[in-house]
Design an enzyme around this catalytic site. Structure first.
Site, PDB file in Angstrom:
ATOM      1  N   LYS A  22    -163.353-126.469  12.900  1.00 54.27           N
ATOM      2  CA  LYS A  22    -161.473-126.347  12.131  1.00 54.27           C
ATOM      3  C   LYS A  22    -160.322-126.672  13.194  1.00 54.27           C
ATOM      4  CE  LYS A  22    -161.064-121.719  13.176  1.00 54.27           C
ATOM      5  NZ  LYS A  22    -159.103-121.479  13.672  1.00 54.27           N
ATOM      6  N   ASN A  23    -160.781-126.135  14.824  1.00 62.40           N
ATOM      7  CA  ASN A  23    -160.106-126.257  15.804  1.00 62.40           C
ATOM      8  C   ASN A  23    -159.682-127.106  16.312  1.00 62.40           C
ATOM      9  OD1 ASN A  23    -160.143-123.764  15.937  1.00 62.40           O
ATOM     10  ND2 ASN A  23    -161.467-123.420  17.877  1.00 62.40           N
ATOM     11  N   ARG A  93    -151.957-117.589  14.148  1.00 64.99           N
ATOM     12  CA  ARG A  93    -151.728-118.418  15.430  1.00 64.99           C
ATOM     13  C   ARG A  93    -151.409-119.515  15.424  1.00 64.99           C
ATOM     14  NH1 ARG A  93    -151.576-114.663  19.103  1.00 64.99           N
ATOM     15  NH2 ARG A  93    -151.302-116.303  20.298  1.00 64.99           N
ATOM     16  N   CYS A 117    -152.886-110.050  18.255  1.00 65.69           N
ATOM     17  CA  CYS A 117    -153.837-110.597  17.269  1.00 65.69           C
ATOM     18  C   CYS A 117    -155.579-109.537  17.669  1.00 65.69           C
ATOM     19  CB  CYS A 117    -154.788-111.652  16.621  1.00 65.69           C
ATOM     20  SG  CYS A 117    -155.759-112.509  18.097  1.00 65.69           S
ATOM     21  N   ARG A 122    -152.961-112.801  23.991  1.00 69.27           N
ATOM     22  CA  ARG A 122    -152.786-114.135  23.128  1.00 69.27           C
ATOM     23  C   ARG A 122    -151.053-114.447  22.781  1.00 69.27           C
ATOM     24  NH1 ARG A 122    -157.213-115.683  18.754  1.00 69.27           N
ATOM     25  NH2 ARG A 122    -156.821-117.887  19.627  1.00 69.27           N
ATOM     26  N   ASP A 308    -166.153-118.710  21.553  1.00 66.38           N
ATOM     27  CA  ASP A 308    -166.314-118.287  20.058  1.00 66.38           C
ATOM     28  C   ASP A 308    -167.696-118.145  19.622  1.00 66.38           C
ATOM     29  OD1 ASP A 308    -163.575-118.763  19.911  1.00 66.38           O
ATOM     30  OD2 ASP A 308    -163.588-120.108  19.328  1.00 66.38           O
ATOM     31  N   ARG A 400    -161.498-117.863   6.952  1.00 65.28           N
ATOM     32  CA  ARG A 400    -160.417-118.536   7.888  1.00 65.28           C
ATOM     33  C   ARG A 400    -161.200-119.584   8.809  1.00 65.28           C
ATOM     34  NH1 ARG A 400    -157.887-115.705  12.486  1.00 65.28           N
ATOM     35  NH2 ARG A 400    -157.929-117.170  12.231  1.00 65.28           N
TER      36      ARG A 400
END
Ligand code: UD1
Length: 421
Positions: A22-23, A93, A117, A122, A308, A400
């Site tokens: 994802k990132n 974001r 968030c 952030r 994470d 997500r």
């Protein structure tokens, strides 16, 4: 809102293929804005954040075609708007990642400020400072960042702290700037390297990706000429399933994974008592039916232990033998999962940025609520090992970032199902 119903106590056993990261996929999709010709992105995970990014690009007028292999072909030639609106940015974001490419290529961008968030403030001040140093006019009003520039100018940027999307935004902006940009104290995350490789495929001249100094020689334009770029595997998804196997005393073989970027996580799993063997693209973990030993962790930018993966190791420590200490150094409020785990019987004390976890032989199933992406994953893991049933609410957070989590866990023997509301 869907929920996940888990019946705990089954050791996981089996094989899984790891999805695309994802990132890495998010910045790469934002980076397609820089291509003057068609560009395709493959190995994109099927996730809510990806759908949001596609909607964001689509609303700008960009052509998107998904082929039978689920590669996404992007055509930026039809762009008609340079706006990232609040209703999309507030759900994701990472939408801020369109800012650098839009200003660099089209000389203008209007991007909603992300705001706070669940895991803390952030801010995006470093993204804005860097662009301003490259000559962009930045004006924040009515909740939006308005940025303009004729052509950005290369310069030396020293980032105050290590920021992943900040590094990515500035790196993308610098690819089209006039002259050379040097970014010091850059993020070294593998996803930054994946983005750099993608941009270099389109003709960018980025050197030093993976180190803390990036040097980017600006070029007049970038073009993929229809080429396909495959996104790297997701190291956080991989780590989450490895913890799922470890916490249940099970066995797991992961395929399509890059073990060398999982070093910090694998080391902690070994400390917890797992037997681990790796090849170039597989990781096998065997817990031999044993209860894990408690491990202590301090999160920090790559290559140290990733924030994470912090919540998942909290779940592991909650049922481990011994006392584990977890210190979170990246985000100010990333212990939201603690209260929910306590409701499942976990013994956790939080003092400022540190959590002390006294492992218990068992947790008990309970209704719990997901608060952010990785916190939700940790509650699923706790549910897998708890006695009885756990119902995890607000799982849109999980959707997500985890592709078909209930299908993948079921494939490993877990008793988990989605309960529609
Ligand atoms: C990225 C990841 C996220 C991961 C995080 C840290 C993506 C899409 N998301 O988030 O999953 O948890 O890295 O590894 O890749 N900060 C500032 N000013 C800025 C930017 C950041 O003060 O302008 C601070 C943040 O508040 C935070 C720290 O820097 O305390 C690190 O944040 P950052 O690396 O920017 O996180 P993201 O890129 O948002």
């Amino acid at each position: 809102m869907d929920k996940l119903l888990i019946t705990g106590g089954i050791p996981l056993n089996g094989e899984l293929r790891v999805s695309g990261a994802k990132n890495a996929a998010l910045p790469i999709l934002a980076g397609t804005l820089l291509s003057e010709t068609l560009v395709s992105v493959g190995n994109v995970p099927h996730l809510l954040d990806i759908t949001t990014t596609m909607e964001l690009l689509g609303r700008m007028g960009i052509g998107l075609t998904v082929d039978e292999k689920l590669n996404i072909e992007v055509d930026t030639r039809s762009i008609g708007s340079y706006l990232a609106p609040y209703d999309l940015v507030k759900t994701m974001r990472a939408s801020i990642l369109v800012l650098g490419p839009l200003v660099a290529r089209f000389g203008q961008a209007e991007v909603s400020l992300p705001g706070g968030c669940a895991i803390g403030g952030r801010p995006v001040n470093l993204h804005l400072q860097g662009l301003a140093q490259m000559g962009a006019e930045i004006d924040v009003r009515n909740g939006y960042i308005h940025a303009r520039a004729k052509r950005l100018k290369g310069c030396r940027l020293v980032l105050d702290l290590v920021t992943v999307t900040g590094t990515e935004n500035l790196m993308m902006a610098a690819t089209l700037a006039e002259g050379t940009t040097v970014i010091e104290n850059a993020a070294r995350e593998p996803e930054v390297v994946d983005l750099a490789n993608f941009l270099n495929m389109m003709g960018a001249r980025i050197h030093g990706a993976g180190t803390d100094v990036l040097e980017i020689e600006g070029v007049p334009s970038l073009s993929a000429d229809g080429r396909l770029y495959r996104v790297m595997p997701d190291r956080i998804e991989a780590g989450t399933y490895l913890v799922a196997a470890a916490i249940t005393g099970g066995r797991l073989k992961l395929k399509d994974v890059r073990p060398e970027i999982l070093d910090a996580v694998l080391q902690k799993l070994r400390e917890a008592g797992a037997r681990i063997s790796v090849t170039d693209d597989t990781v096998e973990l065997d817990m031999g039916g044993q209860r894990p030993h408690a491990v202590s962790i301090r999160t920090a930018p790559y290559p140290a232990f990733p924030t994470d993966m912090q919540a998942q190791f909290m779940a592991l420590n909650a049922v481990a033998d011994g006392v584990g200490v977890i210190t979170e150094t990246i985000f100010e409020n990333r212990f939201m999962h603690v209260q929910e785990m306590q409701r499942m019987g976990a013994d956790i004390t939080v003092e400022s940025h540190t959590a002390i976890i006294r492992g218990k032989p068992a947790l008990t199933g309970a209704p719990v609520m997901a608060t952010d992406l990785r916190a939700s994953a940790s509650l699923v893991l706790a549910g897998l090992v708890a006695e009885g049933q756990t119902m995890v609410d607000r799982i849109y957070h999980i959707d997500r970032g985890y592709e078909c989590i209930e299908e993948k866990l079921s494939q490993l023997g877990a008793e988990i199902r989605r309960v529609p509301q």
